[in-house]
Design a protein around this motif. Structure first.
Motif, PDB file in Angstrom:
ATOM      1  N   THR A  46       0.856  -1.186   0.000  1.00  0.00           N
ATOM      2  CA  THR A  46       0.000   0.000   0.000  1.00  0.00           C
ATOM      3  C   THR A  46       0.888   1.231   0.000  1.00  0.00           C
ATOM      4  OG1 THR A  46      -1.681  -1.190   1.253  1.00  0.00           O
ATOM      5  CG2 THR A  46      -1.866   1.208   1.164  1.00  0.00           C
ATOM      6  N   ALA A  47       0.563   2.185  -0.875  1.00  0.00           N
ATOM      7  CA  ALA A  47       1.346   3.414  -0.993  1.00  0.00           C
ATOM      8  C   ALA A  47       0.387   4.553  -1.293  1.00  0.00           C
ATOM      9  CB  ALA A  47       2.403   3.288  -2.084  1.00  0.00           C
ATOM     10  N   ILE A  48       0.902   5.754  -1.148  1.00  0.00           N
ATOM     11  CA  ILE A  48       0.093   6.946  -1.396  1.00  0.00           C
ATOM     12  C   ILE A  48       0.825   7.831  -2.414  1.00  0.00           C
ATOM     13  CG2 ILE A  48       1.091   8.267   0.517  1.00  0.00           C
ATOM     14  CD1 ILE A  48      -1.733   9.487   0.891  1.00  0.00           C
ATOM     15  N   ILE A  49       0.047   8.477  -3.261  1.00  0.00           N
ATOM     16  CA  ILE A  49       0.573   9.354  -4.312  1.00  0.00           C
ATOM     17  C   ILE A  49      -0.179  10.678  -4.218  1.00  0.00           C
ATOM     18  CG2 ILE A  49       1.027   9.606  -6.784  1.00  0.00           C
ATOM     19  CD1 ILE A  49       0.561   6.533  -6.978  1.00  0.00           C
ATOM     20  N   PHE A  50       0.531  11.778  -4.324  1.00  0.00           N
ATOM     21  CA  PHE A  50      -0.087  13.103  -4.302  1.00  0.00           C
ATOM     22  C   PHE A  50      -0.001  13.723  -5.695  1.00  0.00           C
ATOM     23  CE2 PHE A  50       1.172  12.444   0.122  1.00  0.00           C
ATOM     24  CZ  PHE A  50      -0.006  12.773   0.783  1.00  0.00           C
ATOM     25  N   PHE A  51      -1.170  14.088  -6.232  1.00  0.00           N
ATOM     26  CA  PHE A  51      -1.241  14.743  -7.535  1.00  0.00           C
ATOM     27  C   PHE A  51      -1.703  16.179  -7.336  1.00  0.00           C
ATOM     28  CE2 PHE A  51      -1.966  10.236  -8.597  1.00  0.00           C
ATOM     29  CZ  PHE A  51      -0.987  10.056  -9.557  1.00  0.00           C
ATOM     30  N   ASP A  52      -1.080  17.126  -8.052  1.00  0.00           N
ATOM     31  CA  ASP A  52      -1.496  18.519  -7.984  1.00  0.00           C
ATOM     32  C   ASP A  52      -2.254  18.931  -9.247  1.00  0.00           C
ATOM     33  OD1 ASP A  52       0.538  18.394  -9.778  1.00  0.00           O
ATOM     34  OD2 ASP A  52       1.711  20.046  -8.935  1.00  0.00           O
ATOM     35  N   GLN A  53      -2.766  17.961  -9.977  1.00  0.00           N
ATOM     36  CA  GLN A  53      -3.554  18.222 -11.169  1.00  0.00           C
ATOM     37  C   GLN A  53      -4.914  17.553 -11.013  1.00  0.00           C
ATOM     38  OE1 GLN A  53      -0.540  15.722 -13.338  1.00  0.00           O
ATOM     39  NE2 GLN A  53      -2.343  15.138 -14.528  1.00  0.00           N
ATOM     40  N   SER A  54      -5.802  17.818 -11.957  1.00  0.00           N
ATOM     41  CA  SER A  54      -7.149  17.252 -11.880  1.00  0.00           C
ATOM     42  C   SER A  54      -7.100  15.735 -12.047  1.00  0.00           C
ATOM     43  CB  SER A  54      -8.036  17.869 -12.960  1.00  0.00           C
ATOM     44  OG  SER A  54      -9.310  17.251 -12.981  1.00  0.00           O
TER      45      SER A  54
ATOM     46  N   LEU B 142      -9.148  14.464  -0.794  1.00  0.00           N
ATOM     47  CA  LEU B 142      -8.528  15.779  -0.830  1.00  0.00           C
ATOM     48  C   LEU B 142      -7.693  15.971   0.428  1.00  0.00           C
ATOM     49  CD1 LEU B 142      -8.286  18.563  -2.237  1.00  0.00           C
ATOM     50  CD2 LEU B 142     -10.304  19.282  -0.937  1.00  0.00           C
ATOM     51  N   ARG B 143      -6.433  16.359   0.247  1.00  0.00           N
ATOM     52  CA  ARG B 143      -5.534  16.612   1.368  1.00  0.00           C
ATOM     53  C   ARG B 143      -5.217  18.115   1.404  1.00  0.00           C
ATOM     54  NH1 ARG B 143      -2.753  12.161   3.674  1.00  0.00           N
ATOM     55  NH2 ARG B 143      -3.975  10.295   3.215  1.00  0.00           N
ATOM     56  N   LEU B 144      -5.534  18.792   2.509  1.00  0.00           N
ATOM     57  CA  LEU B 144      -5.312  20.219   2.677  1.00  0.00           C
ATOM     58  C   LEU B 144      -4.068  20.464   3.511  1.00  0.00           C
ATOM     59  CD1 LEU B 144      -8.978  21.395   3.433  1.00  0.00           C
ATOM     60  CD2 LEU B 144      -7.766  21.444   1.243  1.00  0.00           C
ATOM     61  N   ASP B 145      -3.351  21.524   3.166  1.00  0.00           N
ATOM     62  CA  ASP B 145      -2.165  21.934   3.921  1.00  0.00           C
ATOM     63  C   ASP B 145      -2.417  23.352   4.411  1.00  0.00           C
ATOM     64  OD1 ASP B 145       0.251  22.470   5.040  1.00  0.00           O
ATOM     65  OD2 ASP B 145       1.456  21.826   3.318  1.00  0.00           O
TER      66      ASP B 145
ATOM     67  N   ALA C 175      -3.711  22.627  -1.642  1.00  0.00           N
ATOM     68  CA  ALA C 175      -4.540  21.416  -1.608  1.00  0.00           C
ATOM     69  C   ALA C 175      -4.042  20.456  -2.665  1.00  0.00           C
ATOM     70  CB  ALA C 175      -6.007  21.763  -1.843  1.00  0.00           C
ATOM     71  N   ARG C 176      -3.909  19.232  -2.288  1.00  0.00           N
ATOM     72  CA  ARG C 176      -3.480  18.194  -3.228  1.00  0.00           C
ATOM     73  C   ARG C 176      -4.428  17.008  -3.124  1.00  0.00           C
ATOM     74  NH1 ARG C 176       1.761  18.814  -5.341  1.00  0.00           N
ATOM     75  NH2 ARG C 176       2.946  20.505  -4.377  1.00  0.00           N
ATOM     76  N   ILE C 177      -4.381  16.182  -4.148  1.00  0.00           N
ATOM     77  CA  ILE C 177      -5.222  14.989  -4.179  1.00  0.00           C
ATOM     78  C   ILE C 177      -4.365  13.816  -3.754  1.00  0.00           C
ATOM     79  CG2 ILE C 177      -6.756  13.569  -5.554  1.00  0.00           C
ATOM     80  CD1 ILE C 177      -7.640  16.487  -5.232  1.00  0.00           C
ATOM     81  N   GLY C 178      -4.771  13.177  -2.646  1.00  0.00           N
ATOM     82  CA  GLY C 178      -4.075  11.995  -2.181  1.00  0.00           C
ATOM     83  C   GLY C 178      -4.750  10.740  -2.690  1.00  0.00           C
ATOM     84  N   VAL C 179      -3.989   9.923  -3.408  1.00  0.00           N
ATOM     85  CA  VAL C 179      -4.514   8.688  -4.002  1.00  0.00           C
ATOM     86  C   VAL C 179      -3.791   7.521  -3.351  1.00  0.00           C
ATOM     87  CG1 VAL C 179      -4.829   7.353  -6.109  1.00  0.00           C
ATOM     88  CG2 VAL C 179      -5.017   9.847  -6.180  1.00  0.00           C
ATOM     89  N   THR C 180      -4.557   6.701  -2.630  1.00  0.00           N
ATOM     90  CA  THR C 180      -3.999   5.513  -1.986  1.00  0.00           C
ATOM     91  C   THR C 180      -4.181   4.319  -2.918  1.00  0.00           C
ATOM     92  OG1 THR C 180      -4.600   6.402   0.180  1.00  0.00           O
ATOM     93  CG2 THR C 180      -4.059   4.056   0.060  1.00  0.00           C
TER      94      THR C 180
END
Length: 326
Positions: free
Chosen positions: A39-47, A72-75, A81-86
């Motif tokens: 299991t891993a997580i990826i952060f995308f800053d695009q749609s 949605l992951r907020l800082d 704001a970035r999109i966190g995809v597990t």
């Protein structure tokens, strides 16, 4: 006996509960308890429109897992704001080159250090469904979004998708300068077209007159060439007649030329004979030369006597009657 039966029933009940629990786990959870999924997580800053739970996770086009969660992951500190995809990658989809299962537990962080990157790709252009594609890009610099201690799963750095790369390339092009240049070029072409139109309108009558003059000149040149051709044909005919006459004269004068050559040859022989005679006369040892020299001496003596007689008569004319006075 009654207490023993109660213990037996309780044991059977617990055993049945355990069997049911194991069966439920196997039925609803598959073999995940016995597998080594990653299991891993990826952060995308695009749609990520088109990416949902259950979307495919690919490695160079081969499905190796699925998307488990998109959130949605907020800082608050950075105001981003970035999109966190597990994602979850099945261990049974990865084997060694000989086909056996992996015997060495390679961590996700080791794969990231070797260049493992994640990228959004279009899975279906019809439904606009996206997928996560994993691949090794050791030349790309990893861009980690969060700290390791703040995450429950290891992070796989994301790289821009091909569409985003194309968008960045297009946005970097000097569109404004290019459009300005194109606009100026179009204006120049319109001005040139207007100038050409005005010039053609002004030169129209002159061009017509020039065309008429050129047509008359061509007609005159055509007439001159026709006349010249006639004259040339007449000249060539005269040259042919002259050539024929010369050939006829040469044929008719062939005998005379032969006689003239014979006479020239005879003359040459006579001149050769005269030359031989002159050589004989001029030879110092020849008799003819001595006779000629003797005659020349006698003529010289006679001339001297005549000169003295003339001098005597000049001094005394009467000497011819009375003789020379003593």
């Amino acid at each position: 006996m009654a207490s023993n039966r109660s213990y037996t029933l309780i044991g059977l009940f617990l055993l049945g509960a355990i069997v049911l629990f194991v069966a439920a786990v196997l039925a609803f959870g598959g073999t995940r308890l016995l597998s080594d999924n990653r299991t891993a997580i990826i952060f995308f800053d695009q749609s990520v429109l088109g990416l949902t739970n259950g979307s495919k996770v690919l490695f160079r086009g081969v499905q190796v897992g699925t998307v488990k969660n998109v959130q949605l992951r907020l800082d608050p500190e950075l105001g981003k704001a970035r999109i966190g995809v597990t994602i979850e990658v099945g261990a049974n989809n990865t084997v060694m080159m000989d086909g056996d299962g992996s015997t060495r537990d390679v961590t996700t962080q080791e794969l990231v250090d070797r260049g493992l990157r994640a990228q959004l790709v279009v899975w279906s252009y019809v439904t606009s469904q996206l997928a996560v594609n994993l691949d090794f890009q050791p030349d790309s610099k990893p861009n980690f979004v969060a700290k390791k201690q703040d995450l429950a799963y290891p992070e796989i750095p994301a790289v821009p998708s091909q569409i985003e790369q194309l968008k960045d390339t297009v946005s970097d092009l000097p569109w404004k300068e290019t459009l300005t240049t194109v606009n100026e070029t179009m204006q120049s072409m319109v001005t040139l077209a207007n100038d050409m139109d005005a010039l053609i309108t002004t030169l129209g009558p002159n061009l017509a007159q020039t065309s008429d003059a050129a047509r008359d000149t061509m007609q005159a040149a055509r007439t001159t060439i026709t006349f010249s051709n006639t004259q040339i044909e007449k000249t060539l005919s005269g040259l042919r007649e002259l050539t024929d006459n010369v050939n006829h004269q040469l044929v008719s004068r062939d005998a005379q030329i032969g006689r003239l050559l014979n006479n020239a040859e005879a003359t040459s022989k006579n001149l050769t004979s005269i030359s031989s005679n002159l050589e004989a006369l001029t030879d110092p040892g020849s008799d003819d030369r001595q006779d000629i020299q003797s005659a020349i001496r006698d003529l010289s003596a006679g001339a001297a006597s005549l000169r003295r007689f003339a001098e005597t008569l000049e001094r005394d004319p009467n000497s011819i009657l009375f003789g020379e006075s003593r």
